[in-house]
Design an enzyme around this catalytic site. Structure first.
Site, PDB file in Angstrom:
ATOM      1  N   ASP A  23     -83.452  44.316 -50.532  1.00 12.85           N
ATOM      2  CA  ASP A  23     -82.954  42.783 -50.453  1.00 12.85           C
ATOM      3  C   ASP A  23     -83.351  42.331 -51.742  1.00 12.85           C
ATOM      4  O   ASP A  23     -84.195  42.416 -52.394  1.00 12.85           O
ATOM      5  CB  ASP A  23     -83.592  42.126 -49.097  1.00 12.85           C
ATOM      6  CG  ASP A  23     -82.893  41.119 -48.834  1.00 12.85           C
ATOM      7  OD1 ASP A  23     -81.761  40.727 -49.382  1.00 12.85           O
ATOM      8  OD2 ASP A  23     -83.537  40.153 -48.059  1.00 12.85           O
ATOM      9  N   GLY A  24     -82.545  41.295 -52.060  1.00 14.12           N
ATOM     10  CA  GLY A  24     -82.999  40.342 -53.025  1.00 14.12           C
ATOM     11  C   GLY A  24     -82.187  40.484 -54.616  1.00 14.12           C
ATOM     12  O   GLY A  24     -82.319  39.969 -55.443  1.00 14.12           O
ATOM     13  N   ASN A  25     -80.968  41.415 -54.524  1.00 15.45           N
ATOM     14  CA  ASN A  25     -79.977  41.306 -55.476  1.00 15.45           C
ATOM     15  C   ASN A  25     -79.684  39.984 -56.051  1.00 15.45           C
ATOM     16  O   ASN A  25     -79.444  39.674 -57.068  1.00 15.45           O
ATOM     17  CB  ASN A  25     -78.685  42.115 -55.137  1.00 15.45           C
ATOM     18  CG  ASN A  25     -79.094  43.526 -54.847  1.00 15.45           C
ATOM     19  OD1 ASN A  25     -80.181  43.984 -54.827  1.00 15.45           O
ATOM     20  ND2 ASN A  25     -78.171  44.343 -54.476  1.00 15.45           N
ATOM     21  N   GLY A  26     -79.139  39.143 -55.147  1.00 15.74           N
ATOM     22  CA  GLY A  26     -78.516  37.701 -55.496  1.00 15.74           C
ATOM     23  C   GLY A  26     -79.611  37.193 -56.015  1.00 15.74           C
ATOM     24  O   GLY A  26     -79.334  36.391 -57.110  1.00 15.74           O
ATOM     25  N   ARG A  27     -80.971  37.012 -55.521  1.00 10.54           N
ATOM     26  CA  ARG A  27     -81.913  36.253 -56.329  1.00 10.54           C
ATOM     27  C   ARG A  27     -82.137  36.809 -57.491  1.00 10.54           C
ATOM     28  O   ARG A  27     -82.756  35.877 -58.379  1.00 10.54           O
ATOM     29  CB  ARG A  27     -83.233  36.093 -55.389  1.00 10.54           C
ATOM     30  CG  ARG A  27     -83.052  34.966 -54.152  1.00 10.54           C
ATOM     31  CD  ARG A  27     -84.060  35.293 -53.058  1.00 10.54           C
ATOM     32  NE  ARG A  27     -83.604  36.275 -52.167  1.00 10.54           N
ATOM     33  CZ  ARG A  27     -84.189  36.840 -51.337  1.00 10.54           C
ATOM     34  NH1 ARG A  27     -85.594  36.519 -51.242  1.00 10.54           N
ATOM     35  NH2 ARG A  27     -83.826  37.872 -50.633  1.00 10.54           N
ATOM     36  N   GLU A  70     -73.458  42.530 -40.488  1.00 10.04           N
ATOM     37  CA  GLU A  70     -73.598  40.925 -40.422  1.00 10.04           C
ATOM     38  C   GLU A  70     -73.012  40.491 -41.939  1.00 10.04           C
ATOM     39  O   GLU A  70     -72.491  39.361 -42.424  1.00 10.04           O
ATOM     40  CB  GLU A  70     -74.498  40.269 -40.347  1.00 10.04           C
ATOM     41  CG  GLU A  70     -75.051  40.351 -38.803  1.00 10.04           C
ATOM     42  CD  GLU A  70     -75.356  41.584 -38.073  1.00 10.04           C
ATOM     43  OE1 GLU A  70     -75.982  42.608 -38.879  1.00 10.04           O
ATOM     44  OE2 GLU A  70     -74.935  42.006 -37.012  1.00 10.04           O
ATOM     45  N   ASN A  71     -73.005  41.474 -42.853  1.00 11.56           N
ATOM     46  CA  ASN A  71     -72.535  41.247 -44.156  1.00 11.56           C
ATOM     47  C   ASN A  71     -71.164  40.784 -44.455  1.00 11.56           C
ATOM     48  O   ASN A  71     -70.790  40.171 -45.654  1.00 11.56           O
ATOM     49  CB  ASN A  71     -72.873  42.318 -45.250  1.00 11.56           C
ATOM     50  CG  ASN A  71     -74.587  42.224 -45.435  1.00 11.56           C
ATOM     51  OD1 ASN A  71     -74.939  43.291 -45.758  1.00 11.56           O
ATOM     52  ND2 ASN A  71     -75.146  41.200 -45.419  1.00 11.56           N
ATOM     53  N   ARG A 186     -89.302  46.566 -46.697  1.00 12.50           N
ATOM     54  CA  ARG A 186     -88.193  45.516 -47.075  1.00 12.50           C
ATOM     55  C   ARG A 186     -88.753  44.755 -48.416  1.00 12.50           C
ATOM     56  O   ARG A 186     -89.800  44.364 -48.403  1.00 12.50           O
ATOM     57  CB  ARG A 186     -88.151  44.644 -46.138  1.00 12.50           C
ATOM     58  CG  ARG A 186     -87.023  43.358 -46.302  1.00 12.50           C
ATOM     59  CD  ARG A 186     -86.614  42.489 -45.274  1.00 12.50           C
ATOM     60  NE  ARG A 186     -85.230  41.634 -45.654  1.00 12.50           N
ATOM     61  CZ  ARG A 186     -84.366  41.254 -44.884  1.00 12.50           C
ATOM     62  NH1 ARG A 186     -84.336  41.605 -43.593  1.00 12.50           N
ATOM     63  NH2 ARG A 186     -83.245  40.599 -45.393  1.00 12.50           N
ATOM     64  N   ARG A 192     -88.158  40.263 -42.109  1.00  9.75           N
ATOM     65  CA  ARG A 192     -87.428  40.495 -40.859  1.00  9.75           C
ATOM     66  C   ARG A 192     -86.526  41.630 -40.999  1.00  9.75           C
ATOM     67  O   ARG A 192     -86.689  42.238 -41.946  1.00  9.75           O
ATOM     68  CB  ARG A 192     -86.393  39.316 -40.522  1.00  9.75           C
ATOM     69  CG  ARG A 192     -85.365  39.066 -41.678  1.00  9.75           C
ATOM     70  CD  ARG A 192     -84.636  37.813 -41.541  1.00  9.75           C
ATOM     71  NE  ARG A 192     -83.687  37.535 -42.653  1.00  9.75           N
ATOM     72  CZ  ARG A 192     -84.051  36.515 -43.492  1.00  9.75           C
ATOM     73  NH1 ARG A 192     -85.405  35.653 -43.073  1.00  9.75           N
ATOM     74  NH2 ARG A 192     -83.529  36.268 -44.619  1.00  9.75           N
ATOM     75  N   GLU A 205     -94.464  52.507 -39.650  1.00  9.69           N
ATOM     76  CA  GLU A 205     -95.070  51.310 -40.575  1.00  9.69           C
ATOM     77  C   GLU A 205     -94.307  50.420 -41.296  1.00  9.69           C
ATOM     78  O   GLU A 205     -93.398  50.963 -41.777  1.00  9.69           O
ATOM     79  CB  GLU A 205     -96.173  52.291 -41.609  1.00  9.69           C
ATOM     80  CG  GLU A 205     -97.113  53.021 -40.799  1.00  9.69           C
ATOM     81  CD  GLU A 205     -98.174  52.187 -40.020  1.00  9.69           C
ATOM     82  OE1 GLU A 205     -98.644  50.979 -40.330  1.00  9.69           O
ATOM     83  OE2 GLU A 205     -98.547  52.650 -38.777  1.00  9.69           O
TER      84      GLU A 205
HETATM   85  C1  IPE Z   1     -80.032  42.969 -45.195  1.00 15.07           C
HETATM   86  O1  IPE Z   1     -80.153  42.096 -46.055  1.00 15.07           O
HETATM   87  C2  IPE Z   1     -78.868  43.838 -45.290  1.00 15.07           C
HETATM   88  C3  IPE Z   1     -78.956  44.813 -46.496  1.00 15.07           C
HETATM   89  C4  IPE Z   1     -80.067  44.725 -47.186  1.00 15.07           C
HETATM   90  C5  IPE Z   1     -77.778  45.568 -46.573  1.00 15.07           C
HETATM   91  P1  IPE Z   1     -79.369  40.548 -45.866  1.00 15.07           P
HETATM   92  O2  IPE Z   1     -79.731  39.835 -47.104  1.00 15.07           O
HETATM   93  O3  IPE Z   1     -78.081  40.657 -45.494  1.00 15.07           O
HETATM   94  O4  IPE Z   1     -80.221  39.997 -44.559  1.00 15.07           O
HETATM   95  P2  IPE Z   1     -80.414  38.544 -44.171  1.00 15.07           P
HETATM   96  O5  IPE Z   1     -79.012  37.818 -43.840  1.00 15.07           O
HETATM   97  O6  IPE Z   1     -81.115  37.860 -45.221  1.00 15.07           O
HETATM   98  O7  IPE Z   1     -81.402  38.609 -42.917  1.00 15.07           O
HETATM   99  C1  IPE Z   2     -79.203  42.798 -50.964  1.00 13.01           C
HETATM  100  O1  IPE Z   2     -79.366  41.838 -51.682  1.00 13.01           O
HETATM  101  C2  IPE Z   2     -77.762  43.433 -51.015  1.00 13.01           C
HETATM  102  C3  IPE Z   2     -77.040  43.444 -49.918  1.00 13.01           C
HETATM  103  C4  IPE Z   2     -77.144  42.746 -48.703  1.00 13.01           C
HETATM  104  C5  IPE Z   2     -75.693  44.121 -49.892  1.00 13.01           C
HETATM  105  P1  IPE Z   2     -78.761  40.279 -51.208  1.00 13.01           P
HETATM  106  O2  IPE Z   2     -77.099  40.195 -51.828  1.00 13.01           O
HETATM  107  O3  IPE Z   2     -78.998  39.871 -49.995  1.00 13.01           O
HETATM  108  O4  IPE Z   2     -79.441  39.420 -52.325  1.00 13.01           O
HETATM  109  P2  IPE Z   2     -80.164  38.067 -51.656  1.00 13.01           P
HETATM  110  O5  IPE Z   2     -80.922  38.110 -50.424  1.00 13.01           O
HETATM  111  O6  IPE Z   2     -79.200  36.979 -51.618  1.00 13.01           O
HETATM  112  O7  IPE Z   2     -80.998  37.453 -52.658  1.00 13.01           O
HETATM  113 MG    MG Z   3     -80.256  39.237 -48.771  1.00 17.31          MG
END
Ligand code: IPE
Ligand code: IPE
Ligand code: MG
Length: 238
Positions: A23-27, A70-71, A186, A192, A205
């Site tokens: 998680d966190g690619n967008g940020r 959910e993506n 995570r 979560r 763990e």
């Molecule tokens: C969880 O990340 C799904 C993946 C890493 C593929 P999300 O960014 O989609 O989760 P939420 O929406 O913050 O719970």
């Molecule tokens: C995780 O990064 C990648 C996927 C869920 C596909 P996000 O795209 O959720 O990045 P944030 O949470 O917006 O930073």
């Molecule tokens: Mg995310």
């Protein structure tokens, strides 16, 4: 192969099965004033680094959450970018997975992806089918609740209610041929599970790190493994 846990520097046991919510690619992209797609692209580089390092240190199974059920709620353009990166990843990295004897597993209903992506995935799985080495499981359109619903439907069709037990449910899970989940990581500071491996995480763990996924590398995996080695697992005992 010995069943005794392997030891890592520091003396702790090496997890057999590690799962990562990447998680966190967008940020990561936002911090750099880049489009979100740039974060996903950098995320693929992290996948490459981390899967290679997991193999190098002897982790038997690595499961990565790449696309949740959910993506689909994301904008169409972003979903398209993610599909494009998946195409690129398979085209550029499949030969390495075959060469490295990786057993490729897909968790989730990836058949809902675009037809050409489904064909690429089927081909990738087929080309890795004879492999016998470390497992790389990629969760694509995966959701743990849907997995449990399907498992419940399947055991209910076969067994009487009183015959249903944890083992019969486990045998229907998509992770049935993977070792038990030892460590669930995570990234990005979110605390979560987001519908990932809910059953399998029962005694895993959990490790939540602030690092954004595109910044995650070999040293971060080493630190996670070391943290795992320092945990005391009790499984309800003393
Ligand atoms: C969880 O990340 C799904 C993946 C890493 C593929 P999300 O960014 O989609 O989760 P939420 O929406 O913050 O719970
Ligand atoms: C995780 O990064 C990648 C996927 C869920 C596909 P996000 O795209 O959720 O990045 P944030 O949470 O917006 O930073
Ligand atoms: Mg995310």
């Amino acid at each position: 192969m010995s069943t005794a846990p392997k030891l890592v520097a520091g003396g702790g046991a090496l997890p057999r099965h590690v799962a990562i919510i990447m998680d966190g690619n967008g940020r990561w992209a936002k911090k750099r004033l880049l489009p979100r797609a740039a974060g996903h692209k950098a995320g693929v580089e992290a996948v490459r680094r981390v899967t290679r390092h997991a193999r190098a240190i002897g982790i038997e199974a690595l499961t990565i959450y790449a696309f949740s059920s959910e993506n689909w709620r994301r904008p169409e353009e972003e979903i398209g970018d993610l599909m494009g990166l998946l195409r690129l990843f398979i085209r550029s990295d499949l030969a390495e997975l075959v060469r490295e004897n990786v057993r490729l597993r897909i968790l989730g209903d990836f058949r809902r992806f675009p037809a050409d992506v489904v064909a690429l995935i089927d081909d990738a799985v087929a080309r890795c089918a004879g492999n016998s080495g470390p497992i790389l499981a990629i969760a694509l359109n995966y959701g743990a609740q849907a997995e449990l619903v399907r498992a419940a439907q399947s055991v209910a069709a076969r067994l009487a209610p009183e015959q249903i037990d944890a083992a019969s449910i486990e045998a229907e899970l998509e992770t049935r041929d993977l070792p038990p989940l030892d460590l669930l990581i995570r990234t990005s500071g979110e605390h979560r599970l987001s519908n990932f491996l809910l059953w399998q995480a029962a005694y895993a763990e959990l490790l939540f790190v602030d690092t954004l996924w595109p910044d995650f590398g070999a040293a971060d995996l080493d630190a996670a493994v070391a943290a795992f080695g320092n945990r005391q697992r009790r499984f309800g005992g003393l």
